[in-house]
Design a protein around this motif. Sequence first.
Motif, PDB file in Angstrom:
ATOM      1  N   ASP A 308     -56.934  17.153 -15.909  1.00 53.82           N
ATOM      2  CA  ASP A 308     -56.619  16.415 -17.139  1.00 53.82           C
ATOM      3  C   ASP A 308     -55.143  16.025 -17.221  1.00 53.82           C
ATOM      4  OD1 ASP A 308     -59.264  16.926 -17.794  1.00 53.82           O
ATOM      5  OD2 ASP A 308     -58.794  18.643 -19.059  1.00 53.82           O
ATOM      6  N   ILE A 309     -54.685  15.264 -16.228  1.00 57.26           N
ATOM      7  CA  ILE A 309     -53.261  14.951 -16.155  1.00 57.26           C
ATOM      8  C   ILE A 309     -53.077  13.665 -15.345  1.00 57.26           C
ATOM      9  CG2 ILE A 309     -52.717  16.194 -14.002  1.00 57.26           C
ATOM     10  CD1 ILE A 309     -50.338  17.467 -15.574  1.00 57.26           C
ATOM     11  N   THR A 310     -51.957  12.980 -15.552  1.00 56.82           N
ATOM     12  CA  THR A 310     -51.640  11.776 -14.790  1.00 56.82           C
ATOM     13  C   THR A 310     -50.347  11.972 -14.015  1.00 56.82           C
ATOM     14  OG1 THR A 310     -52.750  10.294 -16.355  1.00 56.82           O
ATOM     15  CG2 THR A 310     -51.086   9.315 -14.925  1.00 56.82           C
ATOM     16  N   PHE A 311     -50.404  11.673 -12.711  1.00 55.60           N
ATOM     17  CA  PHE A 311     -49.235  11.711 -11.830  1.00 55.60           C
ATOM     18  C   PHE A 311     -48.940  10.289 -11.379  1.00 55.60           C
ATOM     19  CE2 PHE A 311     -50.772  16.148 -10.374  1.00 55.60           C
ATOM     20  CZ  PHE A 311     -50.074  16.768 -11.399  1.00 55.60           C
ATOM     21  N   LYS A 312     -47.674   9.878 -11.457  1.00 55.25           N
ATOM     22  CA  LYS A 312     -47.360   8.478 -11.172  1.00 55.25           C
ATOM     23  C   LYS A 312     -45.981   8.349 -10.532  1.00 55.25           C
ATOM     24  CE  LYS A 312     -46.778   4.018 -13.604  1.00 55.25           C
ATOM     25  NZ  LYS A 312     -45.333   3.821 -13.352  1.00 55.25           N
ATOM     26  N   THR A 313     -45.876   7.438  -9.570  1.00 54.76           N
ATOM     27  CA  THR A 313     -44.564   7.025  -9.097  1.00 54.76           C
ATOM     28  C   THR A 313     -44.183   5.735  -9.790  1.00 54.76           C
ATOM     29  OG1 THR A 313     -43.178   6.515  -7.181  1.00 54.76           O
ATOM     30  CG2 THR A 313     -45.430   5.709  -7.132  1.00 54.76           C
ATOM     31  N   ASP A 314     -42.887   5.567 -10.053  1.00 48.79           N
ATOM     32  CA  ASP A 314     -42.403   4.346 -10.684  1.00 48.79           C
ATOM     33  C   ASP A 314     -41.824   3.370  -9.664  1.00 48.79           C
ATOM     34  OD1 ASP A 314     -43.045   5.372 -13.206  1.00 48.79           O
ATOM     35  OD2 ASP A 314     -41.116   6.387 -13.377  1.00 48.79           O
ATOM     36  N   CYS A 315     -42.020   3.645  -8.367  1.00 46.65           N
ATOM     37  CA  CYS A 315     -41.466   2.813  -7.303  1.00 46.65           C
ATOM     38  C   CYS A 315     -42.567   2.114  -6.511  1.00 46.65           C
ATOM     39  CB  CYS A 315     -40.635   3.658  -6.335  1.00 46.65           C
ATOM     40  SG  CYS A 315     -38.949   3.957  -6.887  1.00 46.65           S
ATOM     41  N   HIS A 335     -55.532  11.457 -12.871  1.00 51.35           N
ATOM     42  CA  HIS A 335     -55.227  10.050 -12.598  1.00 51.35           C
ATOM     43  C   HIS A 335     -53.976   9.999 -11.737  1.00 51.35           C
ATOM     44  CE1 HIS A 335     -54.739   5.693 -14.342  1.00 51.35           C
ATOM     45  NE2 HIS A 335     -54.908   5.709 -13.039  1.00 51.35           N
ATOM     46  N   ILE A 336     -54.083   9.374 -10.569  1.00 53.29           N
ATOM     47  CA  ILE A 336     -52.973   9.284  -9.628  1.00 53.29           C
ATOM     48  C   ILE A 336     -52.630   7.820  -9.433  1.00 53.29           C
ATOM     49  CG2 ILE A 336     -52.207   9.786  -7.277  1.00 53.29           C
ATOM     50  CD1 ILE A 336     -54.408  12.035  -7.305  1.00 53.29           C
ATOM     51  N   ILE A 337     -51.348   7.482  -9.669  1.00 47.81           N
ATOM     52  CA  ILE A 337     -50.897   6.099  -9.570  1.00 47.81           C
ATOM     53  C   ILE A 337     -49.748   6.045  -8.572  1.00 47.81           C
ATOM     54  CG2 ILE A 337     -50.014   4.098 -10.821  1.00 47.81           C
ATOM     55  CD1 ILE A 337     -51.088   5.462 -13.402  1.00 47.81           C
ATOM     56  N   GLY A 338     -49.930   5.276  -7.505  1.00 47.26           N
ATOM     57  CA  GLY A 338     -48.899   5.181  -6.488  1.00 47.26           C
ATOM     58  C   GLY A 338     -48.764   3.764  -5.987  1.00 47.26           C
ATOM     59  N   SER A 339     -48.055   3.611  -4.891  1.00 42.95           N
ATOM     60  CA  SER A 339     -47.835   2.278  -4.345  1.00 42.95           C
ATOM     61  C   SER A 339     -48.482   2.185  -2.973  1.00 42.95           C
ATOM     62  CB  SER A 339     -46.342   1.978  -4.288  1.00 42.95           C
ATOM     63  OG  SER A 339     -46.111   0.672  -3.809  1.00 42.95           O
ATOM     64  N   GLY A 340     -47.661   2.181  -1.901  1.00 38.43           N
ATOM     65  CA  GLY A 340     -48.232   2.058  -0.562  1.00 38.43           C
ATOM     66  C   GLY A 340     -49.252   3.132  -0.276  1.00 38.43           C
ATOM     67  N   ASP A 341     -48.924   4.362  -0.606  1.00 34.96           N
ATOM     68  CA  ASP A 341     -49.834   5.495  -0.426  1.00 34.96           C
ATOM     69  C   ASP A 341     -49.865   6.237  -1.751  1.00 34.96           C
ATOM     70  OD1 ASP A 341     -49.738   4.780   2.346  1.00 34.96           O
ATOM     71  OD2 ASP A 341     -47.920   5.962   2.540  1.00 34.96           O
ATOM     72  N   ALA A 342     -50.850   5.959  -2.562  1.00 36.64           N
ATOM     73  CA  ALA A 342     -50.886   6.578  -3.887  1.00 36.64           C
ATOM     74  C   ALA A 342     -51.097   8.076  -3.794  1.00 36.64           C
ATOM     75  CB  ALA A 342     -51.984   5.945  -4.729  1.00 36.64           C
ATOM     76  N   LEU A 343     -52.010   8.486  -2.902  1.00 36.12           N
ATOM     77  CA  LEU A 343     -52.328   9.896  -2.706  1.00 36.12           C
ATOM     78  C   LEU A 343     -52.221  10.226  -1.234  1.00 36.12           C
ATOM     79  CD1 LEU A 343     -53.583  12.705  -3.409  1.00 36.12           C
ATOM     80  CD2 LEU A 343     -55.831  11.625  -3.112  1.00 36.12           C
TER      81      LEU A 343
END
Length: 499
Positions: A308-315, A335-343
């Motif tokens: 029950d949590i969100t992890f995110k990169t801002d880049c 919820h995982i939010i990333g760019s080239g490699d989100a996870l």
Amino acid sequence: MKLRLFTLLTLLCAPFVYGVAQVSPTLFPANGAENVNVDTQLKLTFNQEVAVGNKGFVKVYDLTTGKLIDKLDLSIPAGPTQGQPKNPDAIYTPTPYIYKDEVITNRNTVPNTPSGAAKPTIGNWQWNIIGGFSDAFHFYPIIVHGNKATIYLHNNMLEYGHEYAVTIDKGVIDGFEGIKGKKAWRFKTKEKTPDKNTKQLVVSADGMGDFSTLQGAMDFIPNFLSSETERVTVTVKNGDYEELVYFRNKRFVTIVGESRDGVLIHYPNNEVFNPHPVDIKTNELKGTFPSRRAAIAADNCEYMIFKDITFKTDCFGQAEGFLLNGSHNYADNVHIIGSGDALQANGSCYWQNCIIDGGGDTILGRGPSYFNHCTISSYGAFMWIRNTEENHGNIFVDCTFHALGKDAVINRLPDNKGKNYPHSEVVLLNCTLDNVPSVGFGPIDETAKTATILEFNSHDIQGNPIDVSKRHPYVKQLDALNDAEIIGKYSNARYVLGW
């Protein structure tokens, strides 16, 4: 309002804005505050938008001991803004990286002290030891959003039961005259730590919990807890947590948010800002040097629960929202939010009802991972799995794949700098494919012909069967009757994960 012309990285990762701060800001912790958490961030709220300056110091004095205990020099750049040059002589760690049970902090160790086979990083950057990693991380000493400026002290510098004073030079915040003297901003930390035997910790951004940051709570928990009976639960209250999180050697810890959409833990980090040492190759192989590019990283961790949590990169770039190394880990409604490699997931993990959003190679790693009722969105290839014959790869059961771009194939296996991953394994069972290109998988080079790529009952969002006639010949379509045994095996998480 005129934007400062930073490099592309800074523009994408730290949107600082010009402004002139004419009045005294509101302080957090307030001047004279007591019972302040030792991991508190220092925050200033102005009456208009402001920007970070490029000179002057933020200083913190321990009034209990009379010593200057921390100093931030704003003339030093936060970190690199361009990728480092390729080093043809770089090697993988010659011996497996050793994770010791040590207490390494900014108090007792100089940041950028090498561990493993790495050499010191050359460059005049900001450095911060986080989570006991002596090689340290580049970090932003101040991050501004609109009229709010957050000051990030070096981790683990404040102590329980001490009184502190903060001074800020003119030039630290554009147009702000600063805070002078040791009486204008003073606060006292809590008298004592939480009970060492506690099984419950609370993180709250407003300072009303045991800790103000997830990092603070993880630093408090002992390494290598030995059994389920010692499990510690960290409850993170709803809030915005902008912090670079890295912890290692944790076992039997649960991190649970008050709500998935209400708890956002994020930071502007990527491979450019926090690269591998120039003499060490990336952490593609087991036992190699730890990666520093993720916003949130759990390294050498076992029996963890994330919920029950969100992890995110801002880049953008190579920038995981979440990097997980270890075994016997479990994620539910994350919820995982990333760019080239989100996870990036290296080691056994069960993923339940998770949402993973990325730009391409959205899921990277060595496996094994079992995804159950997860939703993955990607602009490029959904994954590039690099497991060896030692373990399974990525198995998806009743998952949904949303393709956001024309190149969003499920999996690719091209030659990578002269090598490939002949034991790579990707299995889709009863999955929904939304806008995925008809080829489904690719490119797949001849050197990956022994990879295991299996697909059963893929369908569109209306439930109609997918046309698989254009699939790569290395992709095997499973039959409900003839392949019932193998479908049954891969439907079993224990078979995949080895638990």
